[in-house]
Design a protein around this motif. Structure first.
Motif, PDB file in Angstrom:
ATOM      1  N   TYR A  36       0.821  -1.208   0.000  1.00 27.87           N
ATOM      2  CA  TYR A  36       0.000   0.000   0.000  1.00 27.87           C
ATOM      3  C   TYR A  36       0.860   1.264   0.000  1.00 27.87           C
ATOM      4  CZ  TYR A  36       0.792   0.569   5.020  1.00 27.87           C
ATOM      5  OH  TYR A  36       1.369   0.754   6.231  1.00 27.87           O
ATOM      6  N   LEU A  49      -4.166  -1.726  -0.834  1.00 23.63           N
ATOM      7  CA  LEU A  49      -4.913  -0.643  -0.187  1.00 23.63           C
ATOM      8  C   LEU A  49      -4.486  -0.557   1.270  1.00 23.63           C
ATOM      9  CD1 LEU A  49      -8.373  -1.447  -1.752  1.00 23.63           C
ATOM     10  CD2 LEU A  49      -7.166   0.704  -2.031  1.00 23.63           C
ATOM     11  N   PRO A  86      -4.843  -0.698   4.947  1.00 27.69           N
ATOM     12  CA  PRO A  86      -5.891  -1.388   5.709  1.00 27.69           C
ATOM     13  C   PRO A  86      -6.610  -0.518   6.747  1.00 27.69           C
ATOM     14  CG  PRO A  86      -3.707  -2.117   6.398  1.00 27.69           C
ATOM     15  CD  PRO A  86      -3.521  -1.291   5.163  1.00 27.69           C
ATOM     16  N   ILE A 119     -12.157   3.527   2.287  1.00 23.97           N
ATOM     17  CA  ILE A 119     -12.055   3.483   0.828  1.00 23.97           C
ATOM     18  C   ILE A 119     -12.165   4.892   0.233  1.00 23.97           C
ATOM     19  CG2 ILE A 119     -13.202   2.683  -1.280  1.00 23.97           C
ATOM     20  CD1 ILE A 119     -11.727   0.490   0.187  1.00 23.97           C
ATOM     21  N   GLN A 156      -9.091   6.901   0.362  1.00 21.07           N
ATOM     22  CA  GLN A 156      -8.032   6.423  -0.527  1.00 21.07           C
ATOM     23  C   GLN A 156      -8.336   6.737  -1.992  1.00 21.07           C
ATOM     24  OE1 GLN A 156      -6.051   2.753   0.577  1.00 21.07           O
ATOM     25  NE2 GLN A 156      -7.527   2.425   2.210  1.00 21.07           N
ATOM     26  N   TYR A 206     -14.058  -0.102   4.893  1.00 17.34           N
ATOM     27  CA  TYR A 206     -12.616  -0.327   4.955  1.00 17.34           C
ATOM     28  C   TYR A 206     -12.268  -1.470   3.998  1.00 17.34           C
ATOM     29  CZ  TYR A 206     -12.221   2.618   9.067  1.00 17.34           C
ATOM     30  OH  TYR A 206     -12.218   3.678   9.912  1.00 17.34           O
ATOM     31  N   PRO A 207     -11.027  -1.526   3.529  1.00 20.28           N
ATOM     32  CA  PRO A 207     -10.668  -2.546   2.534  1.00 20.28           C
ATOM     33  C   PRO A 207     -11.046  -3.976   2.931  1.00 20.28           C
ATOM     34  CG  PRO A 207      -8.882  -0.986   2.742  1.00 20.28           C
ATOM     35  CD  PRO A 207      -9.905  -0.602   3.767  1.00 20.28           C
ATOM     36  N   HIS A 208     -10.847  -4.334   4.228  1.00 18.61           N
ATOM     37  CA  HIS A 208     -11.080  -5.737   4.590  1.00 18.61           C
ATOM     38  C   HIS A 208     -12.546  -6.141   4.464  1.00 18.61           C
ATOM     39  CE1 HIS A 208     -12.183  -3.808   8.404  1.00 18.61           C
ATOM     40  NE2 HIS A 208     -12.879  -4.880   8.640  1.00 18.61           N
ATOM     41  N   ARG A 253     -12.043  -4.824  -4.460  1.00 20.75           N
ATOM     42  CA  ARG A 253     -10.870  -4.014  -4.136  1.00 20.75           C
ATOM     43  C   ARG A 253     -10.118  -3.606  -5.388  1.00 20.75           C
ATOM     44  NH1 ARG A 253      -8.173  -6.772   1.173  1.00 20.75           N
ATOM     45  NH2 ARG A 253      -9.990  -8.041   1.543  1.00 20.75           N
TER      46      ARG A 253
END
Lengths: 310, 264, 253, 261
Positions: A210, D100, D102, D106, D109, D148-150, D157
Motif C-alpha cells: 500500500y 490498499l 488497511p 475506501i 483512498q 474499509y478494505p477488509h 478491491r
C-alpha cells in the motif's frame, strides 16, 4: 457489545486470580497464629487466636467470607499491623499508579520521537548510534537504573535528594517532581523495547504494497510516512503498551526500595516476610485489577486504531 | 555489501560479552581468589588494589570473589529456570498446539490469565508461597515461565501443523508422535532457541530483582541482586560497589540478547 | 451423471458428503459459528481416469480433496477407497516439503513407516521415482530450499508415488508455477498416469489445463458438484449458467 | 507519448551487482493498449515500476531514458515526478488485498489523488469519488465509500484500485498483473472494465501479465521479456501466428489449446 463481553471476561479473570491466590495462601504450610504470637505462645492462646481469625472454618467457607468482604472493599485484618488491610493500602495505591502513569508517559514520548527519527534516518550515524545505545539500555534492570540515576542526578548533580520523598497529600508538586526519577528508571528499558518494536514496524510497513500505491498517487515521502505508515506501524505497539503497563506496575514495587518511597512495594515485602497473607492477597488482587483494567483500555484503543478488529 | 560481516561482528560481540561474565561465573562455582565469606574488618570498603582488583565490601570481603560467586548463582538460576520452563512449556505447548480441543482451550485461557500478569509479580507471588532461597527461587521462576514458553511453542506447533508437508507426512503413515517429533519440532527450533535466550535474560533480571528485594537468594549464598541491595547504603562513599555487580548483570543480558538477535 | 466408465473398476466412491467447519472462537463467550463447506457431494472415480475438478476460490474443492484423504473431519457421508495409500500433491511447492529434511529423508519417510524395505531398497526406490519425474539422484542429498518451484513440484510427485498408489489427488499442482513449467509438469503427470495406470483427481481453476489433461470434468460451486461429464460434453454443451460463465471468462466459448 | 530507450536496471544490494533489466525499449502512443509478457523474474515488473517512477530504492541504478510527454522520468526532480504520478500516470497492482491501506476508509483512498493534485473542496472530492466508484461498476458507492478494505472482496478491491487510479483521468495506466490474484470470472470482468475505460476515456494502458491468452484478448501490441531482455515484440496476432524467438514459441505452445470443433 464486544467491549461488554470483554468487561465480563475481565471480571471473571479477576475472580479466577483471586481464587487462586486465596487457595494458594490457604494451603501452604505455616500458621499465621504462630507467626503472630511467636513460638512461645501456649496452645490455648493459639487456638483462641485461630478462632478469632476465622482460621478454624473450612476453606470454602473462609473463601466465601473473604470474597464477600472484598466485594465490600474489606480485605480483612492484617496479621502483623493489626489494622484493616484496606486502610493499610488505600493511601499507597495512588503512589504506585502515579509512578506507573508517569513512566508510561515518558516511555511513549521517548519511543515515538526516537523511532520516528531513526526510521527517517535509517542509515545515518546518529540513527545507528541510537540503535546501539538502545540495545544496552534494554539490558539495564530498572532497579540498577534507579541506582545509577540516584548516583548521577541525585548524589553528583543534586537535582533531587535521594530519600527525600514527599507524600502527595503534603505537596503534590514536589511529590510528582520526586516521582519522575523512579519513573525514568522504570521507563527506560521499556522505552527501548517500544522503540525497537515501533522502529521495526515502521521499517516493515515501508516495504508494504500500500506504500507503493501511495507513492504512485504522487504523495511526498513525508505524506506517505505520516498519513499511511505511522498508524499501521503503531498497531503492534498498542498490544505492547498493555504488557508494558503491567510490568511497570510491578516495577514500581521494586524501584520504591531504591528511592525510599513508602508505597505498596514496601508493605508487600514486609508482608511476604511476615507471612501476613491478607495483605499479600489484597495487593495482588489490586494489581490484578489494575492490570486487567489497563488491558481493557488497550483493547478499546486497538479497536479504535485497527478497523479490522472491529 | 558487508552486511554478513557486520552480522557476524554482532554475534561475536554477543559471545564475547556473555563470556566475560559467564566464564568467571563457571570458575566461581569451583574456585574464587579469596573465600567470599571471610570477613576482614581491616579491609572494610577497601579500594581497588592488586590484591583486590575490585576492592572489598562493607564486611571487608573481596568483591571480585563475591561477583564470581554471585554471577554463578545468577547464571545457574537463569539456566535452571529456563531449562525447567522450556521443557515443561514445550511439552504443554506441543500437545495443546497439536491436538487442540477442550483441554487446549482451558489451558490457554488459564495461560492468558497468567501472562497478563507481570512476570515479576508472578515470581513474587510464588516466592511468597514457597519462601525464599536459591532453589525455591529457581522453582518459582520456572513455574512462572512455563506459560510463556507454552504459548510460543503452541503457536509454532499450530502453524507448522497446518503446513502441507505435515499433511504429506500423515499420508506417508507417520504416527502422531513421529509427526510431532520428526516433522514439526525441528522446524520450531529457531523460535525455541530465541525463546530460551529471552527467557534466560528475563530469569536473570527477575532473580536479580527478587534478591535485590531481599526475598530471593539468601545469605550465605551470594547473588548479584543481593550485592546491589547491600551496596546502596555506601552508594556515595563507594559507588563501584554498586556499579560492578550492576555491570555484570548488564553485560550478561546484553551479550545473550545480541546472540539472540543473530538467531532471529 | 456420466456413465462412460461404468464398465470399469471403481477406485473411489464418495457418497453424500457434508463437511462443515466451526470458526475458532475469539473469546470465551462467542457462539461457535458453523460454516458449511461441502453440501452433499457424490461421485465415483474409476481406474485409469483423470478427472478434473473445477471451481473458483472458496467453492470447497480443496476441502473435498483433504476430506477424501481423511485430512479433515467430515460431518456426514461416506468415502470408500478401493485402493491402498491414496496420495496427494499440494498447490504450494514451497510449503509441501519439510524445509529441515533432505529430499532422501522426505522420499523415504513413507517407506520407513509402512513397508519393511531396508535402507538400500529404500534408496533404490527413491532414486527410481526421482528418475521417473525427471530428476537425477544427486538431488537426494539436497534440502528443499535449494530447489526451484518446478523441481520441488517434481519431488512432490515422486514423493506421492513412493507407495505405488493407484489414486492421486492433485490440488492445483501447477497454479503456483510459471507457464512454461506448468506445461512441463502437466506433461509429466500425463506421462506418469499412462505409465503407472494411475487415477488422478486433478483440481484446478484453469479450464484450459483441465481440457488438455482430463477425460472427465466436474464443476463445483458453493460446496456442490453442479456438473459432471466428459470434458468434450461439458465444454461443448454446458448445462448450467455458471459453467457457461466460466467457459466464457476463460475465452473458450 | 511515452518513449523508453535503453533502460537498464541494476541492483547493488548484494555483493555482486545484479542487473534485472537490459536495453529495454518501449513506445506507447495515447489510447493504446500494450501488453508486457514474461515469467516471474523476467524483469517486467521492474520495468513497469521504473516507468511509473516508483523505483527509488537507493541501491537501484538506472541507465537510459524514460520520457513521458517531455518529462524525463528517470532524472527529473522529485517534485516534478510527483506532479505526474497519480495525475498523468497511474498504476494498479497485482495484490488488491495488500495494495490498499488497511486502516483508511475506501473513500479517503480513492480521493487521495484529488487531494494531492487538485484544489477541489471536500464535497466536490466526495462527489467525484462516488462517481468513479459507480464508473467501475460497484454497487452502492455510498456504502463502499464508507467501508474499509477488509470489508470488500478481492474483485471489489481491484475495482476500487482502478477507481482511485482513474480519478484524475490519467493519460497512462500501468496495470501490473491486475487479475492474477482473482478468480476467472472476476478476471474477465476486470479485463472488460479496462477495455471499456480505454475506449471511453482514451487512457493508454500498459498491461503486464504472465498470461499470453489474456494479453491476446486485450492488447493490440505485445512485448515478450525473458531474464531481463526483450526477446520479441510486435502486433499481438503477428506474434501468435509467427513467433520469432524460440522462447516466445515455447510460451505460446505452453498455453493449453482448447479445440472444440
Amino acid at each position: 457489545m464486544k467491549i461488554l463481553k470483554k468487561i465480563v471476561s475481565s471480571i471473571l479473570v479477576v475472580l479466577v486470580v483471586s481464587t487462586l491466590v486465596f487457595v494458594a495462601f490457604s494451603v501452604i504450610p505455616g500458621d499465621p497464629a504462630v507467626a503472630k504470637l511467636g513460638t512461645m505462645a501456649t496452645p490455648e492462646q493459639l487456638e483462641n487466636l485461630r478462632q478469632a481469625m476465622g482460621l478454624t472454618d473450612p476453606l470454602p467457607v473462609r473463601y466465601v467470607h473473604w470474597v464477600l468482604g472484598v466485594l465490600q472493599g474489606d480485605f480483612g485484618t492484617s496479621y502483623s499491623y493489626g489494622i484493616p488491610v484496606t486502610d493499610l493500602i488505600a493511601d499507597k495505591l495512588p503512589v504506585t499508579v502515579t509512578m506507573a502513569i508517569i513512566s508510561m508517559f515518558i516511555m511513549i514520548v521517548l519511543a515515538v520521537v526516537l523511532a520516528i527519527y531513526s526510521a527517517y534516518h535509517e542509515h545515518s550515524l546518529l540513527g545507528r548510534a541510537i540503535g546501539v545505545i538502545n540495545q544496552v539500555i534494554m539490558s539495564i534492570p530498572p532497579f540498577f537504573g534507579g541506582i545509577i540515576i540516584t548516583l548521577i542526578f541525585g548524589l553528583t548533580f543534586k537535582l533531587f535528594s535521594p530519600g527525600g520523598y514527599i507524600s502527595y497529600d503534603i505537596n503534590l508538586g514536589k511529590f510528582i517532581g520526586y516521582m519522575i526519577w523512579p519513573a525514568i528508571a522504570i521507563a527506560l528499558p521499556k522505552a527501548s523495547m517500544a522503540y525497537s518494536l515501533l522502529l521495526s514496524g515502521l521499517i516493515g510497513e515501508k516495504k508494504k504494497d500500500y506504500v507503493r500505491t501511495a507513492y504512485s498517487r504522487g504523495n511526498s515521502s513525508k505524506a506517505v510516512f505520516y498519513r499511511h505508515i505511522l498508524k499501521n506501524a503503531c498497531i503492534p505497539v498498542i498490544t505492547f503498551l498493555g504488557m508494558a503497563f503491567a510490568d511497570m506496575i510491578a516495577g514500581t514495587l521494586v524501584i520504591e526500595q531504591v528511592f525510599g518511597i513508602p508505597g505498596l512495594g514496601m508493605i508487600l515485602l514486609t508482608s511476604i516476610q511476615n507471612r501476613d497473607y491478607p495483605v499479600v492477597e489484597a495487593i495482588i488482587v489490586c494489581i490484578a485489577v489494575l492490570v486487567i483494567f489497563s488491558n481493557l483500555l488497550v483493547d478499546i484503543l486497538y479497536k479504535v486504531v485497527d478497523p479490522r478488529t472491529r | 555489501m558487508n552486511l554478513r560481516i557486520k552480522k557476524n561482528a554482532n554475534s561475536i560481540m554477543g559471545i564475547v560479552l556473555t563470556a566475560i561474565v559467564v566464564i568467571p561465573a563457571i570458575i566461581g562455582i569451583f574456585w574464587t581468589p579469596y573465600d567470599p565469606e571471610t570477613i576482614n574488618g581491616s579491609l572494610k570498603l577497601a579500594g581497588a588494589s592488586w590484591a583486590h582488583p575490585f576492592g572489598c565490601d562493607n564486611f571487608g570481603r573481596d568483591i571480585l570473589s563475591r561477583i564470581m560467586l554471585g554471577s554463578s548463582t545468577t547464571f545457574l538460576i537463569g539456566m535452571g529456570t529456563v531449562i525447567g520452563g522450556a521443557v515443561v512449556g514445550t511439552l504443554v505447548g506441543a500437545l495443546t498446539g497439536f491436538y487442540g480441543g477442550v483441554i487446549d482451550e482451558v489451558l490457554m485461557r488459564f495461560n492468558d490469565v497468567m501472562l497478563s500478569f507481570p512476570s515479576l509479580l508472578l515470581a513474587l507471588t510464588f516466592v511468597a508461597i514457597f519462601g525464599p532461597g536459591k532453589y525455591r527461587v529457581m522453582w518459582a521462576l520456572a513455574i512462572a515461565f512455563v506459560p510463556s514458553f507454552a504459548r510460543i511453542i503452541r503457536a509454532e506447533f499450530k502453524r507448522v501443523k497446518n503446513m502441507d508437508y505435515v499433511k504429506a507426512a500423515r499420508l506417508s503413515g507417520a504416527s502422531d508422535f513421529r509427526i510431532m517429533y520428526v516433522h514439526i519440532l525441528p522446524n520450531t527450533v529457531k523460535v525455541l532457541i530465541n525463546a530460551v535466550l529471552i527467557g534466560f535474560n528475563n530469569a536473570v533480571l527477575a532473580e536479580a530483582g527478587l534478591s535485590f528485594l531481599g526475598i530471593g537468594v539468601q545469605p550465605p549464598d551470594a547473588s548479584l541482586g543481593r550485592m546491589l541491595s547491600d551496596s546502596q547504603t555506601y552508594l556515595f562513599t563507594k559507588p563501584s560497589y554498586a556499579i560492578i555487580p550492576g555491570m555484570a548483570i548488564i553485560v550478561m543480558v546484553l551479550g545473550v540478547s545480541m546472540i539472540g538477535k543473530e538467531v532471529e | 451423471m456420466s456413465d462412460v466408465c461404468n464398465n470399469q473398476t471403481r477406485i473411489l466412491e464418495v457418497k453424500d458428503l457434508f463437511v462443515s467447519f466451526t470458526e475458532e472462537k475469539s473469546s470465551l463467550f462467542d457462539k461457535k459459528k458453523k460454516i458449511d463447506v461441502l453440501n452433499g457431494i457424490s461421485f465415483d472415480m474409476y481406474e485409469g481416469e483423470i478427472v478434473g475438478l473445477v471451481g473458483e476460490s472458496g467453492c470447497g474443492k480443496s476441502t473435498l480433496a483433504k476430506s477424501i484423504l481423511g485430512l479433515n473431519k467430515i460431518t456426514k457421508g461416506d468415502i470408500i477407497h478401493y485402493s491402498q495409500y491414496p496420495q496427494m500433491i499440494f498447490q504450494d511447492p514451497y510449503n509441501s516439503l519439510n524445509p529441515s529434511k533432505t529430499i532422501e529423508f522426505i522420499l523415504e519417510e513413507s517407506l520407513k513407516n509402512l513397508t519393511k524395505l531396508n535402507v538400500e531398497e529404500r534408496r533404490q526406490k527413491a532414486k527410481k521415482r526421482l528418475e521417473q519425474v525427471g530428476l537425477d539422484d544427486h538431488y537426494l542429498i539436497h534440502k528443499p530450499g535449494e530447489l526451484s518451484g518446478g523441481q520441488r513440484q517434481r519431488v512432490c510427485i515422486a514423493n506421492a508415488l513412493m507407495l505405488d498408489p493407484k489414486l492421486l489427488i492433485a490440488d492445483e499442482p501447477v497454479s503456483a508455477l510459471d507457464v512454461t513449467i506448468q506445461a512441463q509438469i502437466i506433461k509429466l503427470l500425463a506421462g506418469l498416469q499412462k505409465e503407472l495406470g494411475l487415477s488422478i483427481l486433478f483440481i484446478s481453476h484453469d479450464l484450459r489445463v483441465v481440457y488438455e489433461l482430463c477425460d472427465r470434468v466436474m464443476i463445483m460451486k458453493d460446496g456442490k458438484i453442479i456438473e459432471d461429464g466428459t470434458v468434450d460434453e461439458v465444454y461443448r454443451n454446458p448445462q448450467t449458467d455458471y459453467t457457461k460463465q466460466l467457459l466464457l471468462s476463460a475465452g473458450i466459448m | 507519448m511515452l518513449h523508453v530507450e535503453d533502460l537498464n536496471i541494476e541492483f547493488h544490494d548484494h555483493i555482486i551487482p545484479e542487473t534485472v533489466v537490459y536495453d529495454f525499449d518501449l513506445d506507447i502512443e495515447s489510447g493504446e493498449i500494450v501488453g508486457l509478457v514474461g515469467e516471474s523474474g523476467s524483469g517486467k515488473s521492474m520495468s513497469a515500476l521504473a516507468i511509473a517512477g516508483l523505483l527509488n530504492r537507493h541501491d537501484a541504478r538506472k541507465k537510459g531514458s524514460i520520457v513521458f510527454e517531455g518529462i524525463d522520468i528517470l532524472n527529473c526532480p522529485r517534485e516534478i515526478l510527483r506532479s505526474v504520478q497519480g495525475d498523468k500516470i497511474s498504476m494498479i497492482f497485482q495484490e488488491p488485498m495488500t495494495s490498499l491501506n488497511p486502516v483508511k476508509k475506501i473513500g479517503w483512498q480513492v480521493e487521495e489523488a484529488l487531494r494531492i493534485h487538485t484544489d477541489m473542496n471536500k464535497e466536490e472530492r466526495k462527489q467525484k469519488a462516488l462517481e468513479m466508484l459507480k464508473e467501475v461498476e460497484l454497487d452502492d458507492p455510498e456504502r463502499i465509500y464508507r467501508s474499509y478494505p477488509h470489508q470488500l472482496s478481492g474483485g471489489m478491491r481491484q475495482r476500487v484500485m482502478i477507481a482511485a487510479a482513474m480519478i484524475n483521468s490519467p493519460k497512462l495506466l500501468i496495470a501490473d498483473e491486475p487479475t492474477t490474484a482473482l478468480d476467472v470470472t472476476v478476471q474477465a470482468q476486470i479485463v472488460s472494465l479496462l477495455k471499456r475505460i480505454n475506449k471511453e476515456k482514451g487512457t493508454a494502458i500498459l498491461f503486464i501479465s504472465h498470461d499470453l491468452s489474456l494479453v491476446r484478448q486485450l492488447c493490440k501490441r505485445v512485448i515478450v521479456m525473458k531474464s531481463g531482455y526483450i526477446v520479441d515484440s510486435g502486433e499481438t496476432e503477428e506474434i501468435f501466428s509467427n513467433p520469432k524467438h524460440e522462447y516466445t514459441k515455447n510460451l505460446i505452445s505452453s498455453i493449453p489449446q482448447v479445440k472444440l470443433d
